[in-house]
Write an enzyme that holds these catalytic residues in place. Sequence first.
Site, PDB file in Angstrom:
ATOM      1  N   GLU A  83     -15.004 -33.510 -16.272  1.00  0.00           N
ATOM      2  CA  GLU A  83     -13.583 -33.253 -16.055  1.00  0.00           C
ATOM      3  C   GLU A  83     -12.731 -34.430 -16.519  1.00  0.00           C
ATOM      4  O   GLU A  83     -12.851 -35.529 -15.967  1.00  0.00           O
ATOM      5  CB  GLU A  83     -13.310 -33.006 -14.572  1.00  0.00           C
TER       6      GLU A  83
ATOM      7  N   GLU B  91      -7.397 -27.247  -5.699  1.00  0.00           N
ATOM      8  CA  GLU B  91      -7.543 -28.671  -5.378  1.00  0.00           C
ATOM      9  C   GLU B  91      -6.158 -29.290  -5.208  1.00  0.00           C
ATOM     10  O   GLU B  91      -5.696 -30.070  -6.034  1.00  0.00           O
ATOM     11  CB  GLU B  91      -8.343 -29.395  -6.471  1.00  0.00           C
TER      12      GLU B  91
END
Length: 258
Positions: free
Chosen positions: A141, A238
Amino acid sequence: MPRFAANLSMMFTEHAFPDRFDAAAAAGFDAVEFLFPYDFPADDIAARRIAVGVEQALFNLPPGDWAKGERGLAALPGRKVEFRQSVRTALDYAAVIGASRLHVMAGIADPASARCRAAYRGSLAFAADAAAKQQVCVLIEPINNRDMPGYFLNDFDRAVGLIDDLGHPNIKLQFDIYHRQIMRGDVIRGLEQLLPLIGHVQIASVPDRQEPGSGELDDFRILEVLDGLGYQGFVGCEYRPRGATLDGLAWMDRVKAV
């Protein structure tokens, strides 16, 4: 409609961590994700997850010493032994909990350093080979340096180039809409172009990392496009709720109503 996974490290913090599974399921989530499960026995987490009927979207490998500022080990020269043990630990947890995706954090390191780049490549190759034996997907990521100063993998092009170069079928891109907007923008075009490489998506408003739909992006349009592209994975929520988690879920009701 996208399948949403509540991030239990950020959401439902009104509850103790083991009770957040029940809270997420009661709120209508079909899946959960979190940063690190290692403070709890894997059997206990699995029992909670199974009892409420949610899927496990993903979690992260052990990050090193988080309290001292470490944010992963993969790109750190000299930490190979510790990194490889972290892979084994994460895979042991994944087998018990029932997770098929693991995020490998790169760490705080200089992306211009040849030693760090070599360490990162070697770490990913090892993790991908080990994870493939359990049919687990490894995710990388890109993370913006405003939220995580000095993070090694801070560029989407570098992440994509590495995935292409390594050519390992179970290394995928974790496309965080929040980080993408801060680093580069062009979110919808990025999703369109990178969809074949994407193994997981995460969402939060920009710039405050709160509920989708409360920032500068049209998150509802982005989710509509993602759905239209045929994305079959999870969308991890998130974000940090502005107040009580349940009070901020009107955005999800709006998506479900479409």
